[in-house]
Enzyme design. Sequence first.
Site, mmCIF file in Angstrom:
data_model
loop_
_atom_site.group_PDB
_atom_site.id
_atom_site.type_symbol
_atom_site.label_atom_id
_atom_site.label_comp_id
_atom_site.label_asym_id
_atom_site.label_seq_id
_atom_site.Cartn_x
_atom_site.Cartn_y
_atom_site.Cartn_z
ATOM 1 N N HIS A 1 0.187 36.129 62.961
ATOM 2 C CA HIS A 1 0.098 35.335 64.177
ATOM 3 C C HIS A 1 -1.314 35.462 64.763
ATOM 4 O O HIS A 1 -1.937 36.514 64.692
ATOM 5 C CB HIS A 1 1.117 35.839 65.200
ATOM 6 C CG HIS A 1 1.194 34.990 66.425
ATOM 7 N ND1 HIS A 1 1.822 33.767 66.423
ATOM 8 C CD2 HIS A 1 0.718 35.150 67.675
ATOM 9 C CE1 HIS A 1 1.728 33.228 67.624
ATOM 10 N NE2 HIS A 1 1.061 34.057 68.397
ATOM 11 N N CYS B 1 -0.672 29.499 69.971
ATOM 12 C CA CYS B 1 0.418 30.406 70.375
ATOM 13 C C CYS B 1 1.370 29.671 71.322
ATOM 14 O O CYS B 1 2.017 28.715 70.912
ATOM 15 C CB CYS B 1 -0.148 31.679 71.004
ATOM 16 S SG CYS B 1 -1.337 32.572 69.990
ATOM 17 N N ASP C 1 3.539 35.897 60.134
ATOM 18 C CA ASP C 1 3.747 35.850 61.585
ATOM 19 C C ASP C 1 5.098 36.466 61.911
ATOM 20 O O ASP C 1 6.148 35.905 61.601
ATOM 21 C CB ASP C 1 3.699 34.396 62.056
ATOM 22 C CG ASP C 1 3.631 34.262 63.566
ATOM 23 O OD1 ASP C 1 4.273 35.076 64.267
ATOM 24 O OD2 ASP C 1 2.961 33.327 64.048
#
Length: 301
Positions: A269, A173, A236
């Site tokens: 994500h 991330c 994502d």
Amino acid sequence: MPDLIRPEGPEADDFRFSRRALATGGLGGLFFAGYAPAALAAQASPVTTPTDGLETANVSYPAPDGFDLPAYVARPEGDGPFPVVVVVSEIFGVHEYIRDVCRRLARAGYAAIAPAFFVRVEDPAPLSDMQRVQQIVAAAGYEQVMGDIAATLDWASQQLWANADKVGITGFCWGGKVVWQAAARFAAIDAGVAWYGRLAPAATATPEQVEAGRPWPVDLAGDLKAPVLGLYGEADRGIPLDTVEAMRSALQRAGQTGSGIDVYPAAPHGFHADYRDSYRAADAADGWAKLLALFEARLKA
């Protein structure tokens, strides 16, 4: 709790109430003992890596600004020297998921070091307030983070069990973006694996946010000093595929044939984060196998 679908945390329209606001443990040594409650799924069964055959420790060492930087270290037992992997956390810092990633790397023969980039302000790991987490993360600017990585590399070079001539970096991330940045900054890094880090500003980013996020990976393709593998999810919502394609084009223009990006169909994500709803076991395992293959080729050859 928010559904964490973006590298730097949620935006206003991302909130849905499907999270458990509890984490296991409390303060343990330098670090929060459990999983970040702001993203922990109620039904999660996180991967847990045993410590037999490993050496683990909480350490600290001086950063360039004089701060005593905490870090978690996991390595195989024995004298080594072992190749080094810097592990860059998500926005929640060094919580149990990141520590377990270090232990997984240690089981594969690496000395893994996870610096606590955010604790100058506050440890975000035990917090449920995402707004406060985002404030803490925003305070960790580019130069501070690069300085912390430099301090980590310097500290590793002084450890007899570390082979500081063989260094990798991986991050998740927020940390995925840092992987691209570090590979462009440090000649000591031999390989990087970036898990769904933002590559370019969001379309909705303000000019201030664009400036605060510099240097963006898409602008650093020509500066990469080692191959970087990007692992991204097709679904994502925080990292649009057009930014992935822009990064691929930038790598191609720069002649970075050793670097590339793999996109997992329908993956959201955070698909490697086994403590979240976003976890996709098959994609996580495939990405991990690719990480190990790259590190084997670049750090153990």
